[in-house]
Design an enzyme around this catalytic site. Structure first.
Site, short mmCIF file in Angstrom:
data_model
loop_
_atom_site.label_atom_id
_atom_site.label_comp_id
_atom_site.label_asym_id
_atom_site.label_seq_id
_atom_site.Cartn_x
_atom_site.Cartn_y
_atom_site.Cartn_z
N GLY A 16 -3.79 37.67 60.37
CA GLY A 16 -3.19 38.11 59.11
C GLY A 16 -1.70 37.82 59.07
O GLY A 16 -1.16 37.15 59.95
N PHE A 17 -1.06 38.34 58.05
CA PHE A 17 0.38 38.09 57.85
C PHE A 17 1.20 38.60 59.05
O PHE A 17 1.82 37.81 59.78
CB PHE A 17 0.79 38.76 56.53
CG PHE A 17 2.25 39.05 56.39
CD1 PHE A 17 3.21 38.06 56.62
CD2 PHE A 17 2.68 40.32 56.00
CE1 PHE A 17 4.57 38.34 56.48
CE2 PHE A 17 4.03 40.60 55.85
CZ PHE A 17 4.98 39.62 56.11
N ASP A 37 -10.04 38.60 64.70
CA ASP A 37 -9.98 38.73 63.24
C ASP A 37 -11.35 38.44 62.63
O ASP A 37 -12.09 37.60 63.14
CB ASP A 37 -8.95 37.75 62.66
CG ASP A 37 -8.32 38.27 61.39
OD1 ASP A 37 -7.12 38.60 61.40
OD2 ASP A 37 -9.03 38.38 60.36
N ASP A 62 -15.47 41.66 64.08
CA ASP A 62 -15.15 42.74 63.14
C ASP A 62 -15.00 44.02 63.96
O ASP A 62 -15.92 44.37 64.71
CB ASP A 62 -16.30 42.85 62.13
CG ASP A 62 -15.94 43.74 60.97
OD1 ASP A 62 -15.51 44.90 61.21
OD2 ASP A 62 -16.06 43.28 59.83
N LYS A 95 -14.21 52.36 56.65
CA LYS A 95 -14.95 52.13 57.92
C LYS A 95 -14.01 51.49 58.96
O LYS A 95 -14.07 51.79 60.14
CB LYS A 95 -16.13 51.19 57.69
CG LYS A 95 -17.37 51.87 57.16
CD LYS A 95 -18.52 50.87 57.14
CE LYS A 95 -19.76 51.48 56.55
NZ LYS A 95 -20.80 50.46 56.29
N ASN A 103 -13.75 52.47 67.79
CA ASN A 103 -14.12 51.39 68.71
C ASN A 103 -12.92 50.91 69.51
O ASN A 103 -13.00 50.71 70.73
CB ASN A 103 -14.71 50.21 67.93
CG ASN A 103 -16.12 50.50 67.42
OD1 ASN A 103 -16.82 51.34 67.99
ND2 ASN A 103 -16.51 49.83 66.34
N ARG A 110 -11.38 52.87 77.98
CA ARG A 110 -12.08 52.26 79.10
C ARG A 110 -11.16 51.38 79.94
O ARG A 110 -11.17 51.41 81.17
CB ARG A 110 -13.27 51.41 78.60
CG ARG A 110 -14.09 50.76 79.71
CD ARG A 110 -15.26 49.94 79.15
NE ARG A 110 -14.85 48.85 78.31
CZ ARG A 110 -14.37 47.69 78.75
NH1 ARG A 110 -14.23 47.46 80.03
NH2 ARG A 110 -14.03 46.73 77.90
N TYR A 149 -7.56 53.61 51.66
CA TYR A 149 -6.53 53.07 52.57
C TYR A 149 -5.67 54.20 53.13
O TYR A 149 -5.56 54.36 54.35
CB TYR A 149 -5.67 52.06 51.81
CG TYR A 149 -4.61 51.40 52.64
CD1 TYR A 149 -4.95 50.45 53.62
CD2 TYR A 149 -3.26 51.68 52.45
CE1 TYR A 149 -3.97 49.82 54.38
CE2 TYR A 149 -2.28 51.05 53.21
CZ TYR A 149 -2.64 50.12 54.16
OH TYR A 149 -1.66 49.50 54.91
N LYS A 153 -5.92 55.59 56.90
CA LYS A 153 -4.82 55.46 57.87
C LYS A 153 -4.41 56.83 58.42
O LYS A 153 -3.95 56.93 59.56
CB LYS A 153 -3.62 54.78 57.21
CG LYS A 153 -3.84 53.30 56.94
CD LYS A 153 -3.71 52.48 58.21
CE LYS A 153 -3.79 50.99 57.92
NZ LYS A 153 -3.58 50.17 59.12
#
Ligand code: NAD
Ligand code: UDP
Length: 315
Positions: A16-17, A37, A62, A95, A103, A110, A149, A153
């Site tokens: 991304g940017f 990505d 993803d 999600k 995740n 771990r 969003y 966040k």
């Protein structure tokens, strides 16, 4: 000569940017970089110049799906960031900040990797305190069109803190304020790219509302400096604001961009203000100054000139 840092660093959202600039800098600092990505809003073009670097690896993945890799540090940037892109599939956006965050925190737990979460000034919502300090809890609509969003966040920050308290995960949280520069997507609807692209194409600049709402725009290089300082400092988990306190109205921004593209035939036009659009935003960066010895160096005019040059080349 390369300054060999010898760390293996995962950058999620690395195409991304912001991620592409970060990958570039981490490689220049001598690290191994694993760029992950799903190419939803990012693009291979943003990292094409890095593909031949033997210290760089690009992985299509993803973050809502668990991932097993061995790394020393993680920058978690994966999340659509412009209102247009995060509202395109709102459920997927949330999600990303919940399942995806779990995740990536599980991966950090771990591997014992230090993880830096890219949070946002949006967690302050439409702020009732101005400028915003880190101890302000915000004014966020939980059921509006920006909530996928903003609230996502906020949950991501909570998850980071709870993994830290419960499992001792080595977390860092930065709250990024509006950032601009080369590699922004021309069509993701953010104001700086919209205005520059419109001006270069002689299309009218679309101000939403009356243009009196304010934002504080930081140039990408300043942000990258702050991100790396935050990752490297010990005994400070944040959250910390990273933004430029130079506040401008959206109308002033439009006028500044037009003055820097004098050949443009564009005019300014006014459109409906989207709902929940924050009226003002400006970071208090005292904490970043104190803990990271960091502050933005690049003035809006200079950053805009560099960004205009980039868009001239790609349009
Ligand atoms: P961007 O859209 O250019 O980058 C996000 C990247 O994440 C993209 O490459 C996209 O394809 C990828 N991505 C999205 N969902 C994913 C998923 N589920 N799995 C894997 N990859 C996924 O946006 P950006 O401006 O570079 O923002 C990067 C991060 O910084 C985001 O987390 C954003 O919330 C945060 N941030 C950005 C700004 C800003 O002004 N640019 C401000 C505050 C916070
Ligand atoms: N905006 C605008 N014209 C545009 C795009 C955005 O006037 O073509 C406004 C938008 O309504 C907001 C501000 O510019 O008030 C910043 O928008 P952006 O999407 O870049 O960032 P955010 O609202 O997430 O801070």
């Amino acid at each position: 000569m390369r300054n060999l840092n010898n760390k293996t660093i995962l950058v999620t959202g690395g195409a991304g940017f912001i991620g592409s600039h970060l990958c570039e800098r981490l490689l220049a600092n001598g690290n191994e970089v694993l760029c992950l990505d799903n190419f939803f809003t990012g693009s291979k073009e943003n990292v094409r110049h890095l593909l031949n670097n033997p210290h760089f690896e690009l992985l299509r993945h993803d973050i809502t799906i668990p991932l097993f890799v061995e790394v020393d540090q993680i920058y978690n940037l994966a999340c659509p960031a412009s209102p247009l892109s995060y509202q395109y599939n709102a459920v997927k956006t949330i999600k990303c900040s919940t399942i995806g965050m779990i995740n990536i925190l599980g991966l950090a737990k771990r591997t014992k990797a230090r993880i830096l979460q890219a949070s946002t000034s949006e967690i302050y919502g439409d702020p009732k305190e101005h400028p915003q300090k880190e101890d302000y809890w915000g004014n966020v609509n939980p059921i509006g069109i920006r909530s996928c969003y903003d609230e996502g966040k906020r949950v991501a920050e909570t998850l980071c803190m709870d993994y830290h308290r419960m499992n001792g995960v080595d977390i860092k949280i930065i709250r990024i304020f509006n950032t601009y520069g080369p590699h922004m997507d021309s069509y993701d609807g953010r104001v700086v790219s919209n205005f520059i692209v419109q001006a270069l194409k002689n299309e009218d600049l679309t101000i939403y509302g009356d243009g009196s709402q304010t934002r504080s725009f930081q140039y990408i290089d300043d942000l990258i400096n702050g991100m790396i300082k935050m990752m490297e400092v010990d005994n400070f988990i944040g959250p910390v604001n990273l933004g430029n306190p130079e506040e401008v109205s959206i109308k002033e921004l439009a006028e500044e961009i037009l003055s820097l593209i004098p050949e443009s035939k564009s005019k300014i036009v006014y459109r409906k203000l989207p709902s929940d659009d924050p009226k003002q935003r400006k970071p208090d960066i005292s904490l970043a100054r104190e803990k990271l010895n960091w502050e933005p160096k690049i003035k809006l005019k200079d950053g805009l000139k560099k960004t205009i040059e980039y868009f001239r080349q790609i349009i």
